[in-house]
Design an enzyme around this catalytic site. Structure first.
Site, short mmCIF file in Angstrom:
data_model
loop_
_atom_site.label_atom_id
_atom_site.label_comp_id
_atom_site.label_asym_id
_atom_site.label_seq_id
_atom_site.Cartn_x
_atom_site.Cartn_y
_atom_site.Cartn_z
CE LYS A 114 -4.51 0.90 2.14
NZ LYS A 114 -5.30 0.80 3.39
O1 G3P Z 1 -7.86 1.72 5.49
C1 G3P Z 1 -8.26 2.66 4.56
C2 G3P Z 1 -9.58 3.29 4.92
O2 G3P Z 1 -10.57 2.32 4.86
C3 G3P Z 1 -9.58 4.03 6.24
O3 G3P Z 1 -10.90 4.34 6.60
O4 G3P Z 1 -12.50 5.04 8.40
O5 G3P Z 1 -10.04 5.56 8.64
O6 G3P Z 1 -11.44 6.77 6.95
P1 G3P Z 1 -11.24 5.47 7.70
#
Ligand code: G3P
Length: 217
Positions: free
Chosen positions: A83
């Site tokens: 990633k």
């Molecule tokens: O891991 C990537 C993404 O899904 C993070 O989500 O909830 O931290 O905006 P969030």
């Protein structure tokens, strides 16, 4: 549509995997920090648990260091997906690692222009963050639609991995739009099964069945 679990909680991943709902896993530095686990150890354990891609994020900010970290992470298991943040250095690293046939997931995508660059740099996956756009009153699902249109216009093979999922509606709308993958916290995936009429109907079935005095086993 593929379901990835956005977590490093092995119990939660295992439970959903047993239901057949896990096509992969995504993590990020915040998820790893929350787990309290050693990064490489927990990634190795997740990779042993699921067959699909497991995203492990680099933490360098310069391309050459990202590439070195990516190559090291790739050695943890055959299903590690590297990633990379959507910066010019991240795109440079994506281009290099993709040329070495290392699966890549370009993350922290918040615009269609960013997604175009990721596709051109050979990203395996692009991760547009729906919830974080919604948080600032920008329609995150609209971004998914824009990327879907653009990628289909040019036949880009990069898979749209809709991320920052906050609700079952996000998942439904992503499926309608045609995102290739959603990555979601485990509880949101579980909520997809909930419906009050299902509960009500099952209770009624079992109440009537009880009256028969019969058992199946
Ligand atoms: O891991 C990537 C993404 O899904 C993070 O989500 O909830 O931290 O905006 P969030």
């Amino acid at each position: 549509m593929k379901f990835f679990v956005d977590s490093a909680d092995l119990d939660q991943i295992a439970q959903l995997n047993d239901v057949g709902l896990v096509d992969g896993v995504t993590t990020n530095p915040s998820i790893i920090a929350k787990s309290g686990r050693d990064f490489k150890e927990v990634i190795a354990e997740i990779c042993a648990l699921v067959e699909g891609p497991v995203s492990a994020e680099v933490t360098a900010i310069k391309a050459d260091e990202m590439i070195a970290e990516g190559r090291l992470l790739r050695k943890i298991a055959p299903n590690v997906c590297v990633k990379l943040p959507l910066t010019m250095d991240g795109l440079t690293a994506c281009n290099k690692l993709s040329a070495e046939e290392v699966p890549t997931n370009v993350t922290l995508c918040f615009s269609a222009n960013q997604a175009i660059l990721a596709a051109k740099c050979g990203a395996s996956f692009i991760s547009p963050f729906i919830g974080r756009l919604d948080d600032i009153n920008i329609d995150g699902l609209e971004l998914i639609e824009e990327i879907r249109t653009i990628y289909d216009n040019y036949g880009y093979e990069t898979e749209i991995l809709a991320a920052s999922i906050r609700s079952v509606n996000h998942i439904k709308e992503c499926a309608i739009i045609g995102a290739d993958v959603i990555t979601s916290p485990p509880d949101v995936i579980r909520k997809m099964a909930d419906h009050p009429l299902t509960d009500k109907g099952l209770a009624a079935f079992l109440k009537d069945w009880e009256k028969t005095g019969q058992t199946i086993l």
